[in-house]
Design a protein around this motif. Structure first.
Motif, PDB file in Angstrom:
ATOM      1  N   MET A 121      -5.746  16.075  -6.146  1.00 19.41           N
ATOM      2  CA  MET A 121      -5.913  15.741  -4.577  1.00 19.41           C
ATOM      3  C   MET A 121      -5.076  14.427  -4.287  1.00 19.41           C
ATOM      4  SD  MET A 121      -9.920  16.731  -4.329  1.00 19.41           S
ATOM      5  CE  MET A 121      -9.859  16.516  -2.465  1.00 19.41           C
ATOM      6  N   LYS A 122      -4.666  14.552  -3.201  1.00 18.39           N
ATOM      7  CA  LYS A 122      -3.761  13.354  -2.314  1.00 18.39           C
ATOM      8  C   LYS A 122      -4.684  12.910  -1.307  1.00 18.39           C
ATOM      9  CE  LYS A 122       0.777  14.462  -4.066  1.00 18.39           C
ATOM     10  NZ  LYS A 122       2.249  14.404  -3.987  1.00 18.39           N
ATOM     11  N   HIS A 123      -4.930  11.410  -1.069  1.00 17.30           N
ATOM     12  CA  HIS A 123      -5.446  11.050   0.091  1.00 17.30           C
ATOM     13  C   HIS A 123      -4.735   9.924   0.581  1.00 17.30           C
ATOM     14  CE1 HIS A 123      -9.059  13.422  -0.770  1.00 17.30           C
ATOM     15  NE2 HIS A 123      -8.929  13.168  -2.236  1.00 17.30           N
ATOM     16  N   LEU A 124      -4.596   9.510   1.832  1.00 18.45           N
ATOM     17  CA  LEU A 124      -4.078   8.527   2.295  1.00 18.45           C
ATOM     18  C   LEU A 124      -5.131   7.262   2.229  1.00 18.45           C
ATOM     19  CD1 LEU A 124      -1.322   7.649   3.860  1.00 18.45           C
ATOM     20  CD2 LEU A 124      -2.671   8.069   6.036  1.00 18.45           C
ATOM     21  N   SER A 125      -4.771   6.195   1.476  1.00 19.15           N
ATOM     22  CA  SER A 125      -5.443   5.101   1.466  1.00 19.15           C
ATOM     23  C   SER A 125      -5.825   4.490   2.777  1.00 19.15           C
ATOM     24  CB  SER A 125      -4.871   4.166   0.285  1.00 19.15           C
ATOM     25  OG  SER A 125      -5.597   3.020   0.572  1.00 19.15           O
ATOM     26  N   LYS A 126      -6.799   3.974   3.087  1.00 21.83           N
ATOM     27  CA  LYS A 126      -7.253   3.087   4.240  1.00 21.83           C
ATOM     28  C   LYS A 126      -6.754   1.371   4.047  1.00 21.83           C
ATOM     29  CE  LYS A 126     -11.177   5.214   6.468  1.00 21.83           C
ATOM     30  NZ  LYS A 126     -12.615   5.016   7.132  1.00 21.83           N
ATOM     31  N   LEU A 127      -6.488   1.175   2.586  1.00 23.42           N
ATOM     32  CA  LEU A 127      -6.125  -0.016   2.248  1.00 23.42           C
ATOM     33  C   LEU A 127      -4.759  -0.008   1.249  1.00 23.42           C
ATOM     34  CD1 LEU A 127      -9.637  -2.149   2.039  1.00 23.42           C
ATOM     35  CD2 LEU A 127      -7.695  -2.264   3.685  1.00 23.42           C
TER      36      LEU A 127
ATOM     37  N   PRO B 104      -8.944  -7.466   4.385  1.00 15.92           N
ATOM     38  CA  PRO B 104      -9.344  -6.193   4.175  1.00 15.92           C
ATOM     39  C   PRO B 104     -10.587  -5.598   5.081  1.00 15.92           C
ATOM     40  CG  PRO B 104      -9.129  -7.153   1.924  1.00 15.92           C
ATOM     41  CD  PRO B 104      -9.318  -8.474   3.014  1.00 15.92           C
ATOM     42  N   SER B 105     -11.315  -6.652   5.559  1.00 13.83           N
ATOM     43  CA  SER B 105     -12.575  -6.108   6.452  1.00 13.83           C
ATOM     44  C   SER B 105     -11.823  -5.848   7.852  1.00 13.83           C
ATOM     45  CB  SER B 105     -13.400  -7.087   6.305  1.00 13.83           C
ATOM     46  OG  SER B 105     -14.297  -7.138   5.140  1.00 13.83           O
ATOM     47  N   VAL B 106     -10.849  -6.633   8.228  1.00 13.16           N
ATOM     48  CA  VAL B 106     -10.281  -6.753   9.431  1.00 13.16           C
ATOM     49  C   VAL B 106      -9.585  -5.304   9.626  1.00 13.16           C
ATOM     50  CG1 VAL B 106      -8.558  -7.564  11.038  1.00 13.16           C
ATOM     51  CG2 VAL B 106     -10.127  -9.182  10.032  1.00 13.16           C
ATOM     52  N   LEU B 107      -8.603  -5.194   8.581  1.00 11.97           N
ATOM     53  CA  LEU B 107      -7.590  -3.933   8.309  1.00 11.97           C
ATOM     54  C   LEU B 107      -8.354  -2.601   8.437  1.00 11.97           C
ATOM     55  CD1 LEU B 107      -5.426  -5.270   5.531  1.00 11.97           C
ATOM     56  CD2 LEU B 107      -4.864  -4.974   8.166  1.00 11.97           C
ATOM     57  N   ILE B 108      -9.584  -2.610   7.707  1.00 11.32           N
ATOM     58  CA  ILE B 108     -10.293  -1.412   7.436  1.00 11.32           C
ATOM     59  C   ILE B 108     -11.044  -0.917   8.736  1.00 11.32           C
ATOM     60  CG2 ILE B 108     -12.435  -1.809   6.894  1.00 11.32           C
ATOM     61  CD1 ILE B 108     -12.454   0.035   4.339  1.00 11.32           C
ATOM     62  N   ASN B 109     -11.239  -1.887   9.707  1.00 14.19           N
ATOM     63  CA  ASN B 109     -11.542  -1.602  10.978  1.00 14.19           C
ATOM     64  C   ASN B 109     -10.487  -1.440  12.170  1.00 14.19           C
ATOM     65  OD1 ASN B 109     -14.690  -2.024  11.178  1.00 14.19           O
ATOM     66  ND2 ASN B 109     -14.163  -3.413   9.550  1.00 14.19           N
TER      67      ASN B 109
END
Length: 380
Positions: A1-7, A125-130
């Motif tokens: 399976m392939k997924h687009l990473s959030k980070l 990372p907390s900023v980016l994930i939001n």
């Protein structure tokens, strides 16, 4: 399976890397920020008593009320600044959870968040994930003083939040009263949220005073303060922290908190509440760690490492530029593998991995450990 990473660009944290090397090569670990001595037995006994007394089910979502009242009492004592225990204080699973929830509660797609670097590695990372956009302010070695003109120039209509950290990890510097007044003036009459990471508030040296965001009335109205019992009471593995903010802000925070963890370890909260009835448990901490800082620096006075004494936290930055010009990550790894001493390279916390040839060492260790570490540094 392939997924687009959030980070997609986030790598394994440097703390995991360096502690892993320390374990593999049986090196003295002055990298990750945890003490190698135990908590006060009185605190452990209080937690055990709480377990045996039945504090083993969910705490209130905002946290054990006795603990919140103890925190409110502490703010009154230290800062003459009041937070209501019912509506303005929330107990969290460490300061990192509090930081994540503050950012998640307020940062939306394309909002800008000013981050002062070198910065603790959970902020960005907390900023980016939001969906937010980190905007960096780079501090310059060796003084690591903030340029408020630079901050003002980077403020925009998109600025949603400014994250500050004092006493500052990893540099060991502290914000002055003038710094906090500048921050208050820049954010006045705006909707900017200030996230003030104050996990080392009780570890400030040489008679200096911690400049909490709550000491500045207008700044307090827009600020979250995040804090850590783990850093204060030598038990980072308990993952226990809290945050304070005006009611209108805390209401938004709790909307995230209740669906993230809802509530955190109840017997530990009760034990902390009982322990904090004695204010000396936190009032004597600066003196305790200053002795360790002074011991460590006195032991390496004759080494080839250069330093300015840490102003706060339990970290000391050492400049190795007279020893080698290696990239700091490479040198930190080599120091661990070849010399048996683990540290943290600061470039990983900087904008564009700026390398100032400095390493961070944790002195929250037994005197014997510090002496062994100093012996290694003196032979290099």
């Amino acid at each position: 399976m392939k997924h687009l990473s959030k980070l997609p660009n986030i790598e394994t944290t440097i703390f995991t890397v360096m502690s892993g090397l320390a374990n593999k090569y049986e090196a003295i670990n002055l990298s990750q920020g945890f003490p190698n001595f135990k908590s006060d037995q009185k605190l452990i006994d209080f937690v055990s008593k709480a377990m045996n007394s039945g504090y083993n089910q969910y705490a209130l979502m905002g946290g054990n009320m006795e603990l919140r009242e103890a925190i409110a009492k502490k703010f009154d004592l230290l800062y003459e600044s009041t937070y209501h225990p019912e509506t303005e204080i929330t107990i969290t699973a460490g300061a990192t959870q509090a930081i994540f929830d503050v950012i998640t509660a307020f940062v939306r797609a394309n909002d800008e968040v000013i981050i002062i670097k070198p910065a603790y590695d959970c902020y960005e990372p907390s900023v980016l994930i939001n969906g937010g956009k980190p905007v960096s302010i780079q501090l310059e070695a060796p003084n690591y003083q903030i340029n408020w003109i630079d901050v003002k120039q980077k403020l925009s209509s998109k600025t949603k939040m400014i994250i500050i950290n004092t006493p500052h990890n990893p540099s060991g510097t502290i914000f002055s009263e003038a710094d906090m007044l500048q921050l208050q003036e820049l954010t006045k009459n705006t909707n900017i949220i200030v996230l003030s990471d104050e996990v080392y508030e009780h570890i400030v040296f040489d008679g200096e005073k911690h400049q909490s965001a709550c000491l500045f009335p207008d700044l307090k109205t827009r600020s979250f303060i995040t804090a850590s019992f783990g850093k204060t009471f030598h038990n980072t593995g308990w993952k226990m922290g809290y945050c304070c903010a005006p009611k209108v802000l805390m209401e938004e925070f709790r909307k995230i908190h209740q669906f993230n963890v809802f509530s955190v370890n109840h017997p530990v909260q009760k034990g902390l509440a009982d322990y904090m009835q004695d204010s000396n448990t936190y009032l004597e901490l600066s003196q305790f760690y200053q002795k360790k800082r002074d011991l460590f620096l006195s032991l390496i006075q004759g080494s080839r490492f250069k330093f300015k004494p840490s102003q706060g936290t339990y970290f000391q930055v050492l400049d190795y530029s007279e020893i080698t010009q290696e990239y700091d990550v490479d040198y930190a790894k080599r120091l661990t593998v070849e010399n048996g001493l683990a540290s943290i390279p600061l470039s990983v916390f900087n904008e564009n991995k700026l390398d100032n040839k400095v390493l961070r060492f944790c002195f929250a260790k037994t005197d014997d450990t510090l002496k062994k570490a100093a012996d290694i540094l003196n032979k290099i």
